[in-house]
Design an enzyme around this catalytic site. Sequence first.
Site, PDB file in Angstrom:
ATOM      1  N   GLY A 100     -36.109  11.975  11.703  1.00  0.00           N
ATOM      2  CA  GLY A 100     -36.440  13.106  12.560  1.00  0.00           C
ATOM      3  C   GLY A 100     -37.838  12.928  13.121  1.00  0.00           C
ATOM      4  O   GLY A 100     -38.808  13.014  12.384  1.00  0.00           O
ATOM      5  N   LYS A 103     -42.234  17.015  17.533  1.00  0.00           N
ATOM      6  CA  LYS A 103     -43.557  17.352  18.053  1.00  0.00           C
ATOM      7  C   LYS A 103     -44.550  17.581  16.929  1.00  0.00           C
ATOM      8  O   LYS A 103     -45.698  17.214  17.025  1.00  0.00           O
ATOM      9  CB  LYS A 103     -43.470  18.620  18.914  1.00  0.00           C
ATOM     10  CG  LYS A 103     -42.700  18.423  20.206  1.00  0.00           C
ATOM     11  CD  LYS A 103     -42.789  19.640  21.098  1.00  0.00           C
ATOM     12  CE  LYS A 103     -42.233  20.898  20.443  1.00  0.00           C
ATOM     13  NZ  LYS A 103     -40.772  20.867  20.207  1.00  0.00           N
ATOM     14  N   GLU A 104     -44.089  18.213  15.860  1.00  0.00           N
ATOM     15  CA  GLU A 104     -45.030  18.639  14.829  1.00  0.00           C
ATOM     16  C   GLU A 104     -44.951  17.824  13.555  1.00  0.00           C
ATOM     17  O   GLU A 104     -45.788  17.981  12.670  1.00  0.00           O
ATOM     18  CB  GLU A 104     -44.798  20.113  14.508  1.00  0.00           C
ATOM     19  CG  GLU A 104     -45.022  20.985  15.719  1.00  0.00           C
ATOM     20  CD  GLU A 104     -44.821  22.453  15.431  1.00  0.00           C
ATOM     21  OE1 GLU A 104     -44.528  22.805  14.293  1.00  0.00           O
ATOM     22  OE2 GLU A 104     -44.967  23.234  16.373  1.00  0.00           O
ATOM     23  N   GLY A 191     -26.840  15.811   5.687  1.00  0.00           N
ATOM     24  CA  GLY A 191     -26.151  16.873   6.421  1.00  0.00           C
ATOM     25  C   GLY A 191     -26.583  16.886   7.871  1.00  0.00           C
ATOM     26  O   GLY A 191     -27.234  15.953   8.337  1.00  0.00           O
ATOM     27  N   ASP A 227     -40.526  30.780  10.568  1.00  0.00           N
ATOM     28  CA  ASP A 227     -40.040  29.977  11.711  1.00  0.00           C
ATOM     29  C   ASP A 227     -38.561  29.672  11.496  1.00  0.00           C
ATOM     30  O   ASP A 227     -38.094  28.579  11.774  1.00  0.00           O
ATOM     31  CB  ASP A 227     -40.862  28.681  11.817  1.00  0.00           C
ATOM     32  CG  ASP A 227     -40.591  27.911  13.118  1.00  0.00           C
ATOM     33  OD1 ASP A 227     -40.151  28.541  14.113  1.00  0.00           O
ATOM     34  OD2 ASP A 227     -40.786  26.687  13.141  1.00  0.00           O
ATOM     35  N   PHE A 231     -32.678  25.574  13.974  1.00  0.00           N
ATOM     36  CA  PHE A 231     -33.340  24.261  13.981  1.00  0.00           C
ATOM     37  C   PHE A 231     -33.881  23.895  12.597  1.00  0.00           C
ATOM     38  O   PHE A 231     -34.218  22.742  12.361  1.00  0.00           O
ATOM     39  CB  PHE A 231     -34.481  24.232  15.006  1.00  0.00           C
ATOM     40  CG  PHE A 231     -33.997  24.425  16.407  1.00  0.00           C
ATOM     41  CD1 PHE A 231     -33.407  23.375  17.106  1.00  0.00           C
ATOM     42  CD2 PHE A 231     -34.080  25.672  17.019  1.00  0.00           C
ATOM     43  CE1 PHE A 231     -32.929  23.555  18.395  1.00  0.00           C
ATOM     44  CE2 PHE A 231     -33.600  25.865  18.305  1.00  0.00           C
ATOM     45  CZ  PHE A 231     -33.020  24.802  18.995  1.00  0.00           C
TER      46      PHE A 231
HETATM   47  N1  LIG Z   1     -35.635  17.153   3.418  1.00  0.00           N
HETATM   48  C1  LIG Z   1     -35.030  16.667   4.490  1.00  0.00           C
HETATM   49  N2  LIG Z   1     -33.923  15.901   4.365  1.00  0.00           N
HETATM   50  C2  LIG Z   1     -33.309  15.400   5.458  1.00  0.00           C
HETATM   51  N3  LIG Z   1     -33.728  15.584   6.724  1.00  0.00           N
HETATM   52  C3  LIG Z   1     -34.819  16.330   6.915  1.00  0.00           C
HETATM   53  C4  LIG Z   1     -35.527  16.903   5.818  1.00  0.00           C
HETATM   54  N4  LIG Z   1     -36.580  17.579   6.320  1.00  0.00           N
HETATM   55  C5  LIG Z   1     -36.529  17.433   7.652  1.00  0.00           C
HETATM   56  N5  LIG Z   1     -35.472  16.690   8.039  1.00  0.00           N
HETATM   57  C6  LIG Z   1     -35.082  16.329   9.421  1.00  0.00           C
HETATM   58  O1  LIG Z   1     -36.241  16.205  10.229  1.00  0.00           O
HETATM   59  C7  LIG Z   1     -36.267  17.200  11.262  1.00  0.00           C
HETATM   60  C8  LIG Z   1     -37.684  17.753  11.439  1.00  0.00           C
HETATM   61  O2  LIG Z   1     -38.103  18.323  10.214  1.00  0.00           O
HETATM   62  P1  LIG Z   1     -38.782  19.753  10.145  1.00  0.00           P
HETATM   63  O3  LIG Z   1     -37.941  20.769  10.805  1.00  0.00           O
HETATM   64  O4  LIG Z   1     -39.144  19.983   8.724  1.00  0.00           O
HETATM   65  O5  LIG Z   1     -40.109  19.483  10.957  1.00  0.00           O
HETATM   66  P2  LIG Z   1     -40.677  20.123  12.316  1.00  0.00           P
HETATM   67  O6  LIG Z   1     -42.049  20.539  12.034  1.00  0.00           O
HETATM   68  O7  LIG Z   1     -39.719  21.096  12.891  1.00  0.00           O
HETATM   69  O8  LIG Z   1     -40.748  18.885  13.207  1.00  0.00           O
HETATM   70  P3  LIG Z   1     -40.171  18.726  14.652  1.00  0.00           P
HETATM   71  O9  LIG Z   1     -41.311  19.007  15.552  1.00  0.00           O
HETATM   72  O10 LIG Z   1     -39.715  17.315  14.563  1.00  0.00           O
HETATM   73  O11 LIG Z   1     -39.028  19.669  14.859  1.00  0.00           O
HETATM   74  C9  LIG Z   1     -35.266  18.265  10.817  1.00  0.00           C
HETATM   75  O12 LIG Z   1     -34.715  18.948  11.887  1.00  0.00           O
HETATM   76  C10 LIG Z   1     -34.260  17.452  10.038  1.00  0.00           C
HETATM   77  O13 LIG Z   1     -33.287  16.889  10.891  1.00  0.00           O
HETATM   78 MG   LIG Z   2     -38.160  22.123  12.319  1.00  0.00          MG
END
Ligand SMILES: Nc1ncnc2c1ncn2[C@@H]1O[C@H](COP(=O)(O)OP(=O)(O)OP(=O)(O)O)[C@@H](O)[C@H]1O
Ligand SMILES: [Mg+2]
Length: 293
Positions: A100, A103-104, A191, A227, A231
């Site tokens: 994944g 942005k953040e 998943g 949040d 997503f």
């Molecule tokens: N523990 C995890 N196991 C599997 N996949 C994960 C896990 N944590 C995050 N991801 C994957 O990484 C993506 C981004 O993670 P997360 O939502 O925690 O970060 P975010 O700050 O929203 O970053 P982004 O800006 O990429 O959306 C998730 O949408 C998911 O697909």
């Molecule tokens: Mg996220």
Amino acid sequence: MENVIARLKKLKPDDFRILRAIEKGMEHYKHVPLSEIKSITKFDAEYINYLLDRLHKYELINRWTGNYIGYHLNQHGYDCLALNKLVKSDIIASFGKACGIGKEADVYEGLTPEDEVVAIKIHRLGRTSFRQTKRYRSYTADRRHLSWLYASRLAAEREYEALSILYPLKIAVPKPYGQNRHIVVMSNIVGDDLYTIKDLPHADKIFDIILKNVKKSYQKANIIHGDLSEFNIIITPKLKPLIIDWPQWVSTTHPNAFFYLKRDITNICVFFEKKFHILSDPLYLVNQIMSNK
Ligand SMILES: Nc1ncnc2c1ncn2[C@@H]1O[C@H](COP(=O)(O)OP(=O)(O)OP(=O)(O)O)[C@@H](O)[C@H]1O
Ligand SMILES: [Mg+2]
């Protein structure tokens, strides 16, 4: 990231000492002068310059030339410090493919020394604009100079803190393994992100389970996600929803707690109504969550 891993393997203990000295110096300087690195490491200037050249060639630090010459860590240098510490602490043993990139945060697969698959989440705030770092302003306000480095580290600390409280209470979140600087290591959830799912059998039950977890988090941990949306929910192949992405959580005693909880619940309600035609009343659900019955 492959480059960072390759360089990480080449770095020697003294390289890390210089990187750590620059990191420490950055608490006071935007560009850390040689004299500061010298006073922290006690190395002589010639040796420091040799190591600085190496680290600069490896693109782990940036050199600034103004009325003096100063150095600061860049993202890769910070990644090296955090990954090295996580490896040395036996939290991770190897680093795998990206799962994944956003942005953040960037999320990668990894392995623990016991060969368990983990998710390695590298927080990257302020990469694109000030907009994201603004979200974290409440807990960075006391910092004299807000930078991507502090904001990212604080986001990781906050996320790890939430997971460490929620997971033992059996709330459906990834299991936390460890955290260093801007990186959180947690169990890897197999998943699909909820927003990508077209057909969801028993959508009404899944909606209920999500709400039960939000209530448990509110009642037992005094935590509001802040949040929550399609997503930030992963649905496992066994149709279990897991709530991820916790750095912006707020306490139930936060002055705007009600606003955040209502927004979280409304996001979920709107999504389930639009996609799976499940009707609900967000305000009624918010009241149910806030009631300890
Ligand atoms: N523990 C995890 N196991 C599997 N996949 C994960 C896990 N944590 C995050 N991801 C994957 O990484 C993506 C981004 O993670 P997360 O939502 O925690 O970060 P975010 O700050 O929203 O970053 P982004 O800006 O990429 O959306 C998730 O949408 C998911 O697909
Ligand atoms: Mg996220």
